[in-house]
Design a protein around this motif. Structure first.
Motif, mmCIF file in Angstrom:
data_model
loop_
_atom_site.group_PDB
_atom_site.id
_atom_site.type_symbol
_atom_site.label_atom_id
_atom_site.label_comp_id
_atom_site.label_asym_id
_atom_site.label_seq_id
_atom_site.Cartn_x
_atom_site.Cartn_y
_atom_site.Cartn_z
ATOM 1 N N PRO A 1 -3.007 -1.987 -6.368
ATOM 2 C CA PRO A 1 -3.603 -0.651 -6.424
ATOM 3 C C PRO A 1 -2.593 0.422 -6.005
ATOM 4 N N GLU A 2 -2.722 1.606 -6.551
ATOM 5 C CA GLU A 2 -1.808 2.719 -6.266
ATOM 6 C C GLU A 2 -0.351 2.282 -6.332
ATOM 7 N N PRO A 3 0.085 1.745 -7.467
ATOM 8 C CA PRO A 3 1.427 1.150 -7.538
ATOM 9 C C PRO A 3 2.551 2.119 -7.174
ATOM 10 N N ALA A 4 2.409 3.392 -7.532
ATOM 11 C CA ALA A 4 3.500 4.338 -7.254
ATOM 12 C C ALA A 4 3.699 4.482 -5.752
ATOM 13 N N LYS A 5 2.613 4.474 -5.008
ATOM 14 C CA LYS A 5 2.708 4.621 -3.560
ATOM 15 C C LYS A 5 3.151 3.298 -2.926
ATOM 16 N N ARG A 6 2.563 2.219 -3.417
ATOM 17 C CA ARG A 6 2.868 0.905 -2.857
ATOM 18 C C ARG A 6 4.326 0.512 -3.064
ATOM 19 N N ALA A 7 4.927 0.991 -4.157
ATOM 20 C CA ALA A 7 6.320 0.643 -4.448
ATOM 21 C C ALA A 7 7.241 1.150 -3.350
ATOM 22 N N ARG A 8 6.794 2.188 -2.642
ATOM 23 C CA ARG A 8 7.633 2.748 -1.578
ATOM 24 C C ARG A 8 7.388 2.101 -0.230
ATOM 25 N N GLN A 9 6.560 1.074 -0.216
ATOM 26 C CA GLN A 9 6.277 0.427 1.062
ATOM 27 C C GLN A 9 7.144 -0.818 1.255
ATOM 28 N N PHE A 10 7.211 -1.246 2.506
ATOM 29 C CA PHE A 10 8.026 -2.401 2.854
ATOM 30 C C PHE A 10 7.175 -3.670 2.864
ATOM 31 N N PRO A 11 7.828 -4.841 2.747
ATOM 32 C CA PRO A 11 7.064 -6.094 2.698
ATOM 33 C C PRO A 11 6.084 -6.252 3.855
ATOM 34 N N HIS A 12 6.463 -5.781 5.049
ATOM 35 C CA HIS A 12 5.560 -6.003 6.175
ATOM 36 C C HIS A 12 4.275 -5.179 6.068
ATOM 37 N N GLU A 13 4.257 -4.233 5.122
ATOM 38 C CA GLU A 13 3.044 -3.448 4.932
ATOM 39 C C GLU A 13 2.139 -4.067 3.862
ATOM 40 N N PHE A 14 2.574 -5.201 3.304
ATOM 41 C CA PHE A 14 1.795 -5.909 2.279
ATOM 42 C C PHE A 14 1.173 -7.162 2.884
ATOM 43 N N SER A 15 0.002 -7.561 2.346
ATOM 44 C CA SER A 15 -0.562 -8.850 2.739
ATOM 45 C C SER A 15 0.160 -9.948 1.973
ATOM 46 N N GLY A 16 -0.077 -11.215 2.372
ATOM 47 C CA GLY A 16 0.582 -12.333 1.708
ATOM 48 C C GLY A 16 0.306 -12.353 0.216
ATOM 49 N N GLY A 17 -0.950 -12.165 -0.138
ATOM 50 C CA GLY A 17 -1.323 -12.203 -1.558
ATOM 51 C C GLY A 17 -0.647 -11.093 -2.345
ATOM 52 N N MET A 18 -0.550 -9.904 -1.733
ATOM 53 C CA MET A 18 0.088 -8.772 -2.417
ATOM 54 C C MET A 18 1.584 -9.011 -2.555
ATOM 55 N N CYS A 19 2.207 -9.591 -1.519
ATOM 56 C CA CYS A 19 3.633 -9.916 -1.608
ATOM 57 C C CYS A 19 3.868 -10.870 -2.769
ATOM 58 N N GLN A 20 2.964 -11.862 -2.902
ATOM 59 C CA GLN A 20 3.165 -12.829 -3.970
ATOM 60 C C GLN A 20 3.022 -12.155 -5.340
ATOM 61 N N ARG A 21 2.103 -11.206 -5.442
ATOM 62 C CA ARG A 21 1.965 -10.485 -6.708
ATOM 63 C C ARG A 21 3.224 -9.670 -6.994
ATOM 64 N N ALA A 22 3.779 -9.068 -5.941
ATOM 65 C CA ALA A 22 5.016 -8.310 -6.117
ATOM 66 C C ALA A 22 6.150 -9.237 -6.544
ATOM 67 N N MET A 23 6.179 -10.440 -5.956
ATOM 68 C CA MET A 23 7.206 -11.421 -6.335
ATOM 69 C C MET A 23 7.059 -11.783 -7.814
ATOM 70 N N ILE A 24 5.811 -11.940 -8.241
ATOM 71 C CA ILE A 24 5.575 -12.273 -9.649
ATOM 72 C C ILE A 24 6.056 -11.126 -10.535
ATOM 73 N N ALA A 25 5.765 -9.907 -10.117
ATOM 74 C CA ALA A 25 6.228 -8.744 -10.872
ATOM 75 C C ALA A 25 7.749 -8.747 -10.962
ATOM 76 N N MET A 26 8.397 -9.071 -9.836
ATOM 77 C CA MET A 26 9.854 -9.082 -9.807
ATOM 78 C C MET A 26 10.401 -10.168 -10.729
ATOM 79 N N ALA A 27 9.782 -11.361 -10.668
ATOM 80 C CA ALA A 27 10.266 -12.467 -11.491
ATOM 81 C C ALA A 27 10.111 -12.154 -12.973
ATOM 82 N N LEU A 28 9.105 -11.350 -13.310
ATOM 83 C CA LEU A 28 8.848 -11.068 -14.722
ATOM 84 C C LEU A 28 9.507 -9.776 -15.183
ATOM 85 N N SER A 29 10.233 -9.105 -14.283
ATOM 86 C CA SER A 29 10.692 -7.743 -14.565
ATOM 87 C C SER A 29 11.625 -7.663 -15.761
ATOM 88 N N CYS A 30 12.371 -8.716 -16.055
ATOM 89 C CA CYS A 30 13.292 -8.648 -17.195
ATOM 90 C C CYS A 30 12.780 -9.475 -18.368
#
Ligand SMILES: Nc1ncnc2c1ncn2[C@@H]1O[C@H](COP(=O)(O)OP(=O)(O)OP(=O)(O)O)[C@@H](O)[C@H]1O
Ligand SMILES: Nc1ncnc2c1ncn2[C@@H]1O[C@H](COP(=O)(O)OP(=O)(O)OP(=O)(O)O)[C@@H](O)[C@H]1O
Ligand code: SF4
Ligand SMILES: [Mg+2]
Ligand SMILES: [Mg+2]
Lengths: 335, 313, 273
Positions: free
Chosen positions: A147-176
């Protein structure tokens, strides 16, 4: 599900050794499996069976951990990755093959924002401008339902829950837009409800982008849920390969059958079905079939002497057991 | 984080108060009587009494301290008993010399410490790692003044590579300025370089084993990026504390190094004053260096927040 | 009279403190939790990470002091006991942790580790102690050779057997097990659970079984209490609770459990809910 995609990854006889106090130890030996375009291949096995080493071996990352690869071929999109140097591999890592790890929070760098880490990957591989990379990062985060990806993109990992970190990791893995995603126990560290959400997300993305997934887990339930075909690992070897349906209906290796029997089932009473003995350590693998000292079907002189190859056990079904054709084993699903 | 820095700085007046009082008492306990010292070679008891009276030396210690404090709060650190020069002026005149020395030493610590620390961490257990460990252990044990003397002997006396003594203002000649500071800077920074390098090596080795480094490798980043961008930033956090302590050490160490290299800085000023029980210059130097250390710590705190986003709030 | 009766247990942890160390923000980890455990039965405490399961389990043994509430063991008010009386009571209640390695001293042999409680509680001689330890290790299926070894030389499954043997030395009536098999391999997990079940039948042991594995709990527990955000949201006999969960939360938790049936072979109805 059918496997009609072209052959994407062909791992053949992969062996990885690590230097231990008593010389080189084979953590993984003669591992072979294939991934076709658009397919989800499950790699299942207990702790220490070599799942992570296998996945890192594919990307040539075991070198950085002090491992060496004396044998094997890892043919990905027509190139044998084993023959490439780090520089050439770096053009494939993160670009053609994305990777997601077990510990989502620890796998992200605490010193950089989530967005910086995703954009870095894009910029590194595609050399696009900072603002373009950032725009794509926000789109990607939106795609993995943050949710609110533009704002969340500016946050640090410690501000994310485990599940959200994993979603971010998936986004990163799929980025290219890779053609293969390797997910090493992506939900093991998450709660069941969060796990369900992340698994749904991975299925959704798979359907949408057609990315092939090598899905690693020790949980038969998760594998049954996700995979089209499955390779079962035990003590550094693949002991059985089959389509997920075939594997769960009629496993042909006693270890696979044992794992399935050990799954708690309602109505079985309090006594669970156990596999006796312990998982052996690398360097202490028994001769012959590595499972023979725990196997209730073991036969002296046949099972404990020679190394056993993967033997055909049916249509696109292989099993590393000399008694495959003689045994009638029970699966989880009664067909 | 700024709150943290603010909270630290809020303690500064109390720290200065305590340290100045402590030093005041200490000097008072020393067996040097400034009046006797001022009276010269043939002390006339009348002159001594006169001097005592003029400088209020017979007042009880708390009275003298409070008087000094009152002046100090108005920016007047008093005069030297001997030269009659105002301490504030003298100290400010000499400060650039010491800051120059500090600057050169700090740059050497940063460059040397980081370089050696990174080199040592690249391949744990291999030759470079061992060399850094061994070299570091030796360097930690070398007394700086001894190193300084050796350098003067070899690099100035036997081979005239560097000027042996003195100081040249930056505004006079930047090149000469640097040449005069390289040896003292190196003598001062050897031990801190070794300490920082060893700490960083350990911290970096640990960091390179972290999960997010594997993520960076799996992203296809080059080793250089991984080490200098992803690892160093995290590995530096525990090293910062050590770095802050080392800077405090340099401030102390420079007193001796100034003697070895004949640099007319605060250290020489302090030693001259201490030998005569000349209390105002002593207090002036102590107050100033305490302030530098406090500011340094604040800078370290800010650096913490920069490196570790969890502390930014 | 129940073996263990916990009433209105509440525990808060300090989240933030001000300049003077005074707490300005609290987090309620366990909020008004009540339950009972009968002799010889297994009560499972399930729920998501952070729900307060471990904290509740520890309060039941008074390893963490509750802020509010009451714990009765065989009718006796545990919180009213003083140091020596509590120590004596501890013989009847033991704990097993998820990570057996960290709960064992690394430089003490397995035999000594298992025998240690006998020294602490009864000051028993070394020979006698080790003989009892040998018997217990034998009972949990570990060979005599293991006695002389150190924790780092054993596998996870073996270490958890050692932890169980150690918990049994004082012949307790209740064992609080905090995720005892979560770190174990699937193939070894069943061995340990079977052992725990046999011991329960043999010694009329009661277990307070903390777990997040619902598939497992369904099979091994008599009763289940579901925790969420520090509260018990639902409690009941295992079979009943799994068949027809009463709360939305439990139903959701149950439906999230991946069952080992390939997706394509699942009848829509087999997805439990
Ligand atoms: N860097 C390394 N150095 C030495 N041995 C290693 C290294 N990495 C892995 N191993 C060994 O290789 C074996 C296989 O490990 P791997 O991590 O692949 O197991 P896994 O199947 O992923 O298990 P888990 O479920 O615990 O993640 C293990 O016995 C491990 O000790
Ligand atoms: N000593 C402590 N100080 C502060 N907070 C604590 C402390 N112990 C536990 N908590 C918090 O209390 C909550 C409940 O913790 P508890 O360990 O009981 O959860 P749990 O249900 O056992 O979770 P898990 O499945 O992750 O073990 C958590 O949010 C935890 O962060
Ligand atoms: S080869 Fe023998 S020991 Fe191995 S799995 Fe087959 S029957 Fe069992
Ligand atoms: Mg692994
Ligand atoms: Mg817990």
């Amino acid at each position: 599900m059918t496997v009609d995609g072209a052959l994407l990854l062909d791992v053949d006889g992969l062996t990885v050794e690590f230097n231990g106090p008593n010389g080189w130890v084979r953590a993984v030996e003669d591992v072979s499996f294939q991934v076709h375009a658009g397919e989800i291949v499950g790699l299942v096995g207990e702790s220490g069976s070599g799942k992570t080493v296998t996945s890192l071996g594919v990307l040539g990352l075991t070198r950085a951990q002090g491992g060496r690869m004396p044998h094997g071929r890892v043919v990905f999109e027509g190139t044998d990755l084993v023959t490439l140097d780090d520089k050439a591999l770096n053009r494939i890592r993160g670009r053609r093959i994305g990777m997601v790890f077990q510990q989502p929070i620890r796998s992200l760098n605490p010193a950089f924002t989530i967005g910086e880490q995703i954009a870095e990957t894009i910029r590194h591989h595609e050399g696009i401008s900072r603002s373009d990379a950032w725009a794509r990062t926000v789109t990607l985060l939106d795609k993995v339902h943050i949710p609110e990806p533009a704002k969340r993109a500016r946050q640090f990992p410690h501000e994310f829950s485990g599940g959200m970190c994993q979603r971010a990791m998936i986004a990163m893995a799929l980025s290219c837009s890779p053609s293969l995603l390797i997910a090493d126990e992506p939900t093991t560290a998450l709660d069941v409800t969060v796990q369900a959400v992340v698994l749904d997300l991975m299925r959704e993305i798979q359907a949408e982008t057609g990315v092939a997934i090598l899905f690693i887990s020790h949980d038969l339930g998760v594998i049954a849920d996700m995979a089209d075909t499955v390779a079962v690992m035990y003590a550094g070897q693949v002991v059985e390969r089959a389509s997920v349906e075939e594997l769960f209906i009629s496993p042909r290796h006693p270890y696979t059958a044992g794992l399935m029997a050990a799954v708690p089932r309602v109505g079985q009473g309090r006594q669970l079905v156990a596999i006796e003995g312990n998982v052996p350590d690398p360097g202490n693998y028994p001769t012959g079939c590595r499972f023979h000292n725990r196997c209730e079907h073991a036969v002296a002189m046949r099972c404990d002497t020679d190394l056993i190859p993967l033997l055909p056990a049916g249509e696109a079904h292989d099993s590393r057991c000399v008694r495959t054709s003689e045994l009638m084993l029970e699966g989880v699903v009664v067909a | 984080m700024l709150k943290l820095v603010g909270r630290r700085l809020a303690w500064a007046p109390l720290i200065l108060l305590m340290i100045s009082f402590f030093v005041f008492t200490l000097v008072d306990l020393a067996p040097v009587d400034p009046a006797v010292a001022m009276a010269g070679n043939n002390p006339d008891p009348a002159l001594i009494a006169q001097l005592r009276h003029d400088f209020h030396l017979s007042d009880p210690l708390p009275v003298r301290y409070v008087r000094w404090l009152g002046h100090a709060l108005h920016g007047d650190l008093g005069n030297s008993y001997f030269t009659r020069q105002p301490v504030g002026r003298s100290v400010l005149d000499m400060l650039p010399i010491n800051l120059s020395m500090m600057l050169v030493a700090v740059v050497m610590i940063l460059v040397g410490g980081v370089l050696l620390g990174v080199l040592g961490a690249l391949r744990p257990g291999k030759i470079l790692d061992r060399l850094v460990t061994a070299g570091g252990s030796v360097a930690v044990a070398v007394p700086p003044f001894w190193l300084g003397l050796l350098m003067v002997l070899y690099l100035s006396v036997f081979h005239q590579v560097f000027p042996a003594i003195g100081y040249v203002k930056f505004s006079t000649s930047p090149w000469e300025w640097l040449k005069h500071l390289l040896m003292p800077g190196f003598a001062l920074s050897t031990l801190p370089i070794a300490t920082v390098a060893l700490q960083l090596k350990g911290s970096l080795t640990e960091t390179l084993g972290r999960d997010y480094i594997l993520t960076a490798r799996a992203k296809g980043l080059a080793s250089k990026t991984i080490i200098f961008k992803h690892a160093l930033r995290n590995a530096a956090i525990p090293v910062l504390t050590v770095f802050g302590l080392q800077v405090a050490y340099i401030i102390g160490g420079s007193v001796i190094i100034e003697q070895v290299f004949g640099i007319p800085g605060l250290g020489s000023y302090l030693i001259t004053a201490a030998q005569a029980g000349d209390i105002n210059p002593i207090l002036g130097v102590v107050v100033l260096s305490t302030m530098v250390v406090i500011l340094m710590n604040a800078a370290v705190d800010i650096a913490y927040g920069f490196l570790n986003p969890k502390l930014r709030a | 009279m129940s073996l263990l009766e916990a009433k209105h247990l509440t525990k808060r942890f300090a989240v933030k403190r001000n300049l003077f160390g005074r707490v300005t923000e609290w987090f309620t980890a366990v909020d008004d939790v009540s339950f009972t455990v009968e002799q010889g039965e297994t009560l499972a405490l399930v729920g998501e990470s952070g729900a307060g399961k471990s904290t509740t389990g520890r309060m039941a043994l008074r390893l963490i002091e509750p802020d509010m509430g009451e714990v009765r063991f065989e009718g006796e008010d545990l919180l009213a006991l003083d140091g020596p009386a509590m120590r004596k009571r501890r013989q009847d209640m033991q704990m097993i942790f998820q990570d057996p390695f960290s709960s064992l001293a690394p430089h003490r042999t397995i035999g000594e580790a298992v025998a240690e409680p006998l020294l602490v509680h009864f000051g028993m001689g070394s020979k006698e102690r080790l003989a009892i330890a040998a018997g217990l290790l034998d009972r949990v299926g570990l060979s005599a050779a293991v006695r002389e070894r150190y924790p780092s030389e054993l596998s996870g499954g073996q270490l958890q057997r050692v932890a169980i043997a150690r918990a049994l030395t004082l012949e307790p009536k209740l064992i609080v097990c905090d995720e005892p098999v979560a770190a174990l391999d699937v193939s070894v997990r069943a061995q340990v659970l079977n052992l725990m079940h046999d011991l329960q039948a043999e010694r009329k042991l009661a277990y307070l079984f903390v777990s997040h594995d619902l598939a497992l709990v369904e099979v091994i527990a008599d009763r289940v209490a579901v925790m969420s955000h520090g509260r018990i949201v639902e409690e009941g006999p295992s079979a009943e609770l799994f068949r027809s969960p009463k709360t939305e939360y439990t139903a959701e938790l149950l439906s999230a459990v991946p069952r080992p049936v390939p997706r394509s072979l699942r009848a829509p109805a087999t997805t439990l809910g």
